[in-house]
Design a protein around this motif. Sequence first.
Motif, PDB file in Angstrom:
ATOM      1  N   SER A 166       0.832  -1.205   0.000  1.00 53.55           N
ATOM      2  CA  SER A 166       0.000   0.000   0.000  1.00 53.55           C
ATOM      3  C   SER A 166       0.865   1.254   0.000  1.00 53.55           C
ATOM      4  O   SER A 166       0.550   2.241  -0.680  1.00 53.55           O
ATOM      5  N   TYR A 167       1.957   1.226   0.748  1.00 48.40           N
ATOM      6  CA  TYR A 167       2.876   2.372   0.764  1.00 48.40           C
ATOM      7  C   TYR A 167       3.450   2.614  -0.633  1.00 48.40           C
ATOM      8  O   TYR A 167       3.617   3.766  -1.055  1.00 48.40           O
ATOM      9  N   LEU A 168       3.716   1.532  -1.374  1.00 45.56           N
ATOM     10  CA  LEU A 168       4.345   1.652  -2.689  1.00 45.56           C
ATOM     11  C   LEU A 168       3.355   2.009  -3.799  1.00 45.56           C
ATOM     12  O   LEU A 168       3.689   2.782  -4.709  1.00 45.56           O
ATOM     13  N   PHE A 169       2.140   1.460  -3.741  1.00 48.38           N
ATOM     14  CA  PHE A 169       1.241   1.559  -4.889  1.00 48.38           C
ATOM     15  C   PHE A 169       0.049   2.496  -4.720  1.00 48.38           C
ATOM     16  O   PHE A 169      -0.559   2.878  -5.728  1.00 48.38           O
ATOM     17  N   VAL A 170      -0.329   2.840  -3.493  1.00 52.39           N
ATOM     18  CA  VAL A 170      -1.453   3.766  -3.331  1.00 52.39           C
ATOM     19  C   VAL A 170      -0.980   5.176  -3.690  1.00 52.39           C
ATOM     20  O   VAL A 170       0.024   5.646  -3.144  1.00 52.39           O
ATOM     21  N   PRO A 171      -1.644   5.852  -4.623  1.00 53.58           N
ATOM     22  CA  PRO A 171      -1.213   7.193  -5.033  1.00 53.58           C
ATOM     23  C   PRO A 171      -1.153   8.179  -3.864  1.00 53.58           C
ATOM     24  O   PRO A 171      -1.863   8.023  -2.864  1.00 53.58           O
ATOM     25  N   LYS A 172      -0.315   9.171  -4.003  1.00 48.43           N
ATOM     26  CA  LYS A 172      -0.149  10.197  -2.971  1.00 48.43           C
ATOM     27  C   LYS A 172      -1.196  11.300  -3.135  1.00 48.43           C
ATOM     28  O   LYS A 172      -1.795  11.447  -4.201  1.00 48.43           O
ATOM     29  N   LYS A 173      -1.357  12.056  -2.072  1.00 48.10           N
ATOM     30  CA  LYS A 173      -2.209  13.256  -2.065  1.00 48.10           C
ATOM     31  C   LYS A 173      -3.660  12.965  -2.445  1.00 48.10           C
ATOM     32  O   LYS A 173      -4.311  13.761  -3.116  1.00 48.10           O
ATOM     33  N   ILE A 174      -4.158  11.803  -2.021  1.00 52.06           N
ATOM     34  CA  ILE A 174      -5.583  11.516  -2.219  1.00 52.06           C
ATOM     35  C   ILE A 174      -6.349  12.193  -1.087  1.00 52.06           C
ATOM     36  O   ILE A 174      -6.216  11.829   0.071  1.00 52.06           O
ATOM     37  N   GLY A 175      -7.127  13.176  -1.432  1.00 54.87           N
ATOM     38  CA  GLY A 175      -7.846  13.941  -0.416  1.00 54.87           C
ATOM     39  C   GLY A 175      -6.989  15.058   0.142  1.00 54.87           C
ATOM     40  O   GLY A 175      -5.766  15.063   0.001  1.00 54.87           O
ATOM     41  N   THR A 176      -7.644  15.998   0.772  1.00 54.30           N
ATOM     42  CA  THR A 176      -6.963  17.116   1.409  1.00 54.30           C
ATOM     43  C   THR A 176      -7.209  17.039   2.900  1.00 54.30           C
ATOM     44  O   THR A 176      -8.321  17.325   3.362  1.00 54.30           O
ATOM     45  N   PRO A 177      -6.220  16.607   3.695  1.00 53.49           N
ATOM     46  CA  PRO A 177      -6.423  16.495   5.145  1.00 53.49           C
ATOM     47  C   PRO A 177      -6.861  17.824   5.766  1.00 53.49           C
ATOM     48  O   PRO A 177      -6.266  18.865   5.503  1.00 53.49           O
ATOM     49  N   SER A 178      -7.928  17.771   6.552  1.00 53.17           N
ATOM     50  CA  SER A 178      -8.454  18.975   7.199  1.00 53.17           C
ATOM     51  C   SER A 178      -8.034  18.984   8.663  1.00 53.17           C
ATOM     52  O   SER A 178      -8.859  18.832   9.563  1.00 53.17           O
ATOM     53  N   ARG A 179      -6.729  19.161   8.900  1.00 54.78           N
ATOM     54  CA  ARG A 179      -6.214  19.080  10.271  1.00 54.78           C
ATOM     55  C   ARG A 179      -6.647  20.258  11.126  1.00 54.78           C
ATOM     56  O   ARG A 179      -6.591  20.192  12.352  1.00 54.78           O
ATOM     57  N   ASN A 180      -7.045  21.357  10.483  1.00 52.66           N
ATOM     58  CA  ASN A 180      -7.493  22.514  11.252  1.00 52.66           C
ATOM     59  C   ASN A 180      -8.897  22.313  11.809  1.00 52.66           C
ATOM     60  O   ASN A 180      -9.314  23.042  12.700  1.00 52.66           O
ATOM     61  N   GLU A 181      -9.606  21.345  11.265  1.00 55.61           N
ATOM     62  CA  GLU A 181     -10.956  21.074  11.750  1.00 55.61           C
ATOM     63  C   GLU A 181     -10.880  20.276  13.052  1.00 55.61           C
ATOM     64  O   GLU A 181     -10.245  19.223  13.097  1.00 55.61           O
ATOM     65  N   PRO A 182     -11.508  20.762  14.127  1.00 52.38           N
ATOM     66  CA  PRO A 182     -11.383  20.082  15.427  1.00 52.38           C
ATOM     67  C   PRO A 182     -12.032  18.707  15.430  1.00 52.38           C
ATOM     68  O   PRO A 182     -13.034  18.477  14.735  1.00 52.38           O
ATOM     69  N   PHE A 183     -11.429  17.796  16.172  1.00 48.29           N
ATOM     70  CA  PHE A 183     -11.984  16.451  16.297  1.00 48.29           C
ATOM     71  C   PHE A 183     -13.091  16.460  17.355  1.00 48.29           C
ATOM     72  O   PHE A 183     -12.959  17.088  18.407  1.00 48.29           O
ATOM     73  N   ASP A 184     -14.163  15.780  17.064  1.00 46.12           N
ATOM     74  CA  ASP A 184     -15.326  15.746  17.955  1.00 46.12           C
ATOM     75  C   ASP A 184     -15.089  14.720  19.071  1.00 46.12           C
ATOM     76  O   ASP A 184     -15.573  13.588  19.017  1.00 46.12           O
ATOM     77  N   TRP A 185     -14.344  15.149  20.094  1.00 46.23           N
ATOM     78  CA  TRP A 185     -14.023  14.242  21.200  1.00 46.23           C
ATOM     79  C   TRP A 185     -15.261  13.871  22.019  1.00 46.23           C
ATOM     80  O   TRP A 185     -15.418  12.724  22.437  1.00 46.23           O
ATOM     81  N   VAL A 186     -16.133  14.844  22.222  1.00 50.92           N
ATOM     82  CA  VAL A 186     -17.341  14.585  23.024  1.00 50.92           C
ATOM     83  C   VAL A 186     -18.243  13.586  22.306  1.00 50.92           C
ATOM     84  O   VAL A 186     -18.683  12.577  22.882  1.00 50.92           O
ATOM     85  N   GLY A 187     -18.516  13.849  21.028  1.00 48.36           N
ATOM     86  CA  GLY A 187     -19.366  12.946  20.258  1.00 48.36           C
ATOM     87  C   GLY A 187     -18.762  11.559  20.128  1.00 48.36           C
ATOM     88  O   GLY A 187     -19.464  10.554  20.247  1.00 48.36           O
ATOM     89  N   SER A 188     -17.442  11.501  19.889  1.00 45.37           N
ATOM     90  CA  SER A 188     -16.773  10.198  19.747  1.00 45.37           C
ATOM     91  C   SER A 188     -16.861   9.387  21.028  1.00 45.37           C
ATOM     92  O   SER A 188     -17.133   8.181  21.010  1.00 45.37           O
ATOM     93  N   THR A 189     -16.637  10.050  22.155  1.00 50.32           N
ATOM     94  CA  THR A 189     -16.695   9.349  23.450  1.00 50.32           C
ATOM     95  C   THR A 189     -18.090   8.812  23.725  1.00 50.32           C
ATOM     96  O   THR A 189     -18.264   7.651  24.141  1.00 50.32           O
ATOM     97  N   LEU A 190     -19.102   9.649  23.472  1.00 46.04           N
ATOM     98  CA  LEU A 190     -20.483   9.219  23.715  1.00 46.04           C
ATOM     99  C   LEU A 190     -20.873   8.078  22.774  1.00 46.04           C
ATOM    100  O   LEU A 190     -21.480   7.093  23.207  1.00 46.04           O
ATOM    101  N   ALA A 191     -20.510   8.204  21.484  1.00 50.57           N
ATOM    102  CA  ALA A 191     -20.900   7.188  20.502  1.00 50.57           C
ATOM    103  C   ALA A 191     -20.203   5.858  20.772  1.00 50.57           C
ATOM    104  O   ALA A 191     -20.856   4.806  20.803  1.00 50.57           O
ATOM    105  N   ILE A 192     -18.893   5.891  20.965  1.00 51.96           N
ATOM    106  CA  ILE A 192     -18.143   4.657  21.186  1.00 51.96           C
ATOM    107  C   ILE A 192     -18.584   3.969  22.472  1.00 51.96           C
ATOM    108  O   ILE A 192     -18.815   2.751  22.499  1.00 51.96           O
ATOM    109  N   SER A 193     -18.746   4.752  23.535  1.00 46.39           N
ATOM    110  CA  SER A 193     -19.187   4.166  24.815  1.00 46.39           C
ATOM    111  C   SER A 193     -20.578   3.556  24.687  1.00 46.39           C
ATOM    112  O   SER A 193     -20.827   2.430  25.141  1.00 46.39           O
ATOM    113  N   GLY A 194     -21.490   4.295  24.061  1.00 46.68           N
ATOM    114  CA  GLY A 194     -22.857   3.809  23.924  1.00 46.68           C
ATOM    115  C   GLY A 194     -22.946   2.555  23.066  1.00 46.68           C
ATOM    116  O   GLY A 194     -23.640   1.592  23.414  1.00 46.68           O
ATOM    117  N   LEU A 195     -22.233   2.548  21.942  1.00 49.19           N
ATOM    118  CA  LEU A 195     -22.285   1.393  21.038  1.00 49.19           C
ATOM    119  C   LEU A 195     -21.660   0.152  21.668  1.00 49.19           C
ATOM    120  O   LEU A 195     -22.185  -0.961  21.538  1.00 49.19           O
TER     121      LEU A 195
END
Length: 520
Positions: free
Chosen positions: A226-255
Amino acid sequence: MSMRSTSTTCEATTCDEPKSVALKEENENAHKNAVPNCDEIGPFHEIAFVFCMCCAQLHAQAAVAQAMSATQEIAKSFGVENSPGEQAWFSASFSSTVGTFILASGKLGDMFGYKLMYITGTLWFALWSVICGFSAYAKSAIFFDVCRALQGAGSALLFPNAIAVLGHYYPQGSRKKTIVMCLFGAAAPSGFNIGALFSSFFGMKVWWPWTFWVCGISSVCLALLSYLFVPKKIGTPSRNEPFDWVGSTLAISGLILFNFAWNQGSNVGWQVVYNYVLLIGSVGLLVAFAVVEAYLKNPLVPIQLLKGEPAFVLGCIATGWSCFGIWLYYTFQWAFYIDKVNEVIAAVQFIPCSVTGFMASFTTAYLLRRTRSSFVMMMAMGAFFTGIVIIGTRHVGQTYWGQKFVSCLIQPFGMDMSFPAAMIILSNHFPPSKQGTAASLVATVQNYSVALGLGFAGTVEKYKTQHLPETFESKLLGIRVAFYMGMGLAGLGVVFSVIGGILQWKEDSKKAQPYKAEQE
């Protein structure tokens, strides 16, 4: 009143036009950023790239089969050969964490890059596959279940990001995108067959941990490819967008708690108080998650995008794949306890699924470009229902070439028509920056439903047979009622698909009215 309504509609349309145009332009140009992009990539490079992505599906389904086909050998190692509830956890622990953590891993792919998260997930999956094998020395079924759950977390990372890579790399509506999505779906039955054959062979001829060790080795090789054959720059990472820690915690715990309560209920019974407490607590957490997501600017799950067609698609996936999990697990149980065949023969009997799986995938590719997606989903739900009815009404002592063979031919059409249809529908409804989220939603519902369906069926089996002596007849009854539970879920899926088809037809009719008025 009519003029006011018209004015409001026009204003809303005017406000939405810039967003729609911007979204359309983003969708059309997103695939051109990759290096090399889909127009420049060479044939060999593209085949290797698509193969690496399809291996995410293949490894995920092979990992499910690892515990199903070798259930008896694994149970003997941990001294739980007489505990069906404990044995069900061998598979449910994996599927539950895959379905749970996918919800957040798709978002991580949107933020940090799909290729990075895919390779990270592959290596994590490799690590815990190896540890699952070594858990045989611990002589603890609980420790093995924990290792399986952590192995599932790795699959949760690689699975949605592989789908997002394909969804982002190829332009929307293109023939190639439809084909690769269908190939991804077709890898499911093949992956299961490979996993079942290897695990049953190692279980009988060598030692069952070898299936996990081989899986770990192959995953490391996959990460390198995968490192060798998957093309680079697929998608534009949105690192400035905050991660939803509250939603993730509630969803993962509940599920996790919701799934644990149902699967543990089939093991220890619902008379145990902590099961009720966990179930009630999990429902509260999931309700809180839904409320929080509705008010967040950058939610983990964009509720506003799940209206209309995507909503009914996810409902169909939930009921159909719950039925599939029951069909798969209890068909193996029937082979072991009713037909009295060994693990290798039981695995070989599923080989026709791979053939019809490929047929179903390319049939889906053809139909999705010529008919409504709701029609394809109705066919998929019909296949799930028909397949489990045929196997669930099979007579004791009947030859394999009777109802079981026919069921194995039909059931893959449910798998391989529902998954590509759902992926293409959601991929086309979500913007490129949210392809990981779209992929994670379908994969979450798919994998989580497999584990939850086993919990439902196991509960029904337990309460229909717990007061009976452990005989051949009681085991047969338990498997029968589990199949009946699957039939009910599949029937509900058929109802959902029909309702969704009617709603889609009405929506298309409304869209066509302005054009008819202009022509007149």
